[in-house]
Design an enzyme around this catalytic site. Structure first.
Site, mmCIF file in Angstrom:
data_model
loop_
_atom_site.group_PDB
_atom_site.id
_atom_site.type_symbol
_atom_site.label_atom_id
_atom_site.label_comp_id
_atom_site.label_asym_id
_atom_site.label_seq_id
_atom_site.Cartn_x
_atom_site.Cartn_y
_atom_site.Cartn_z
ATOM 1 N N SER A 155 36.196 69.418 -6.677
ATOM 2 C CA SER A 155 36.601 68.869 -5.054
ATOM 3 C C SER A 155 35.517 67.312 -5.302
ATOM 4 O O SER A 155 35.035 66.787 -3.832
ATOM 5 C CB SER A 155 37.007 69.421 -4.310
ATOM 6 O OG SER A 155 37.897 69.761 -4.274
ATOM 7 N N TYR A 190 41.035 71.549 5.936
ATOM 8 C CA TYR A 190 40.237 71.038 4.659
ATOM 9 C C TYR A 190 41.739 71.100 4.199
ATOM 10 O O TYR A 190 42.983 71.696 4.147
ATOM 11 C CB TYR A 190 40.110 71.479 4.358
ATOM 12 C CG TYR A 190 39.364 71.555 2.744
ATOM 13 C CD1 TYR A 190 37.984 70.455 2.561
ATOM 14 C CD2 TYR A 190 39.843 71.618 1.449
ATOM 15 C CE1 TYR A 190 37.695 69.876 1.515
ATOM 16 C CE2 TYR A 190 39.584 71.032 -0.105
ATOM 17 C CZ TYR A 190 37.975 70.273 0.553
ATOM 18 O OH TYR A 190 38.183 69.796 -0.681
#
Length: 412
Positions: free
Chosen positions: A120, A219
């Site tokens: 990420s 998220y």
């Protein structure tokens, strides 16, 4: 600094799993292919424990050499296969460190500043490209996604006419996280499957919205796949090309790249990546995977040194104009377990307090085989630690490794 693993957000994840960010740990998943399981096991933990007040983090604060020793201690005591670290000081001097074993089958050393999948951390690259387009007047942060991708986002409680570009980048859109449905596959028999970006979006749209846009934070890797599609629509060019031209080549990241379609190997010297498929199982080599399921949310390959250069260049204003960098650094509170205390999330960028004062900025990432944690400061310091396993032997095995970032940034 928060950070998330690539299939679940690391320290950044809130309610559900997500690929990468700053972290914490992923729930164990069903055992993956036994054929790939290694017969080798980690070496036994060090027989002599250090005094409680002589923690690896304390050791790392004393000197650059202390960081190397601290990294070695963490690897040995937490029974991790290997680790890499790189630091960048205010004068631009770089130091690299390694610990453990780079290949448990052959016993090869961990290559200095070797290539790894950075999960990420890709999101910060993606957000940077989107904000460059904002600076060029081609995208508006508070415009609805439908302006650029008409009719793409439609589902139960999901409507691209009311979700904004800013909400994608800040994880306040309410879009479900597609990786919730892919974790077992990408760590197991489906690790060599190729996914189109639209396949990932469809997985998310089959589920109900998590909340109304702008009313909460969670998220979700889906946000960044949509952002990647937006980049392609606005520029008329492939997302990977835009990242390379606008970020990688612009600041000279010589060891960073976006894997090509079907590319499962790492191109340059690299440590092998591992996972523990289930409690008590031997480490399993998971280096070769098809990373397409991460795409613009987590597919990038880089090195600790290149991550330091990227975050330093970003904070130093070499990639964004002041107005767009200020937007990126405008943060909201992160809610949920797995984040460093005080973590806040901007537009593809996280902040967290340093023990010596000030903030560290970065992101972080977990993806099959690798756990990466970078941090950078406004005055030019940067540090990145990578551990070559993203399903650790114990739930808290990453804590001491991550603590080395604060130590490196606050040390002598």
């Amino acid at each position: 600094m928060t950070y998330r693993p690539f299939p679940r957000p690391l320290r950044t994840a809130v309610r559900g799993p997500a690929p990468s960010g700053r972290r914490r740990g992923a729930a164990t998943v069903a055992a993956a292919s036994a054929a790939l399981a290694l017969a080798a096991v980690l070496p036994p933990a060090s027989a002599s424990a250090s005094p409680a007040d002589a923690t690896p983090a304390a050791e790392a604060r004393r000197s650059p050499e202390g960081l190397r020793k601290a990294l070695e201690r963490v690897v040995a005591e937490e029974r991790l296969p290997g680790a890499l670290a790189s630091t960048l000081d205010r004068e631009g001097r770089t130091r690299t460190h390694t610990a453990g074993t780079g290949d448990l089958r052959t016993g090869a050393k961990v290559p200095a500043d070797g290539q790894v999948r950075v999960g990420s951390n890709t999101k910060t690259f993606t957000a940077t490209v989107v904000l460059q387009l904002v600076g060029e007047g081609r995208v508006e942060l508070d415009a609805p996604v439908d302006r650029y991708l008409p009719d793409l986002l439609r589902g139960d409680g999901i409507d691209g006419r009311v979700i904004t570009v800013r909400q994608l980048l800040q994880h306040t859109s309410g879009l479900p996280n597609y990786t919730d449905q892919l974790v077992e596959a990408v760590f197991g028999k489906g690790r060599h499957t190729y996914y189109q970006p639209r396949d990932l979006i469809d997985l998310a749209l089959a589920r109900k919205a998590r909340f109304a846009p702008g009313t909460d934070w969670e998220y979700s890797n889906t946000n960044y796949v949509v952002a990647g599609l937006l980049v392609e629509k606005v520029t008329g060019r492939p997302f990977a090309e835009q990242v390379r031209r606008r970020v990688i080549d612009r600041i000279g990241l010589r060891h960073t790249y976006f894997p090509a379609v079907g590319e499962e190997h790492l191109r340059e010297a690299h440590p092998r990546g591992y996972q523990v498929p289930e409690p008590g199982a031997p480490l399993e080599d998971i280096t070769e995977v098809d990373p397409s399921w991460g795409w613009s949310a987590g597919q990038l390959v880089s090195t600790p040194g290149d991550l330091n250069r990227f975050f330093s260049a970003l904070l130093g204003g070499r990639l964004l104009e002041p107005a767009q960098l200020a937007q990126m650094r405008t943060t909201v509170e992160v809610d949920g377990p797995g984040w460093l205390p005080g973590t806040r999330y901007g537009l593809g960028l996280t902040s967290a307090p340093l023990s010596c004062g000030g903030l560290q900025w970065g992101h972080g990432g977990n993806i099959p085989g690798y756990h990466s944690f970078p941090g950078a400061t406004d005055d030019g310091r940067a540090a990145t630690v990578v551990v070559t396993v993203n399903r650790p032997p114990a739930p808290d095995s990453f804590d001491r490794a991550d603590a080395l970032i604060d130590a490196a940034l606050c040390g002598r």
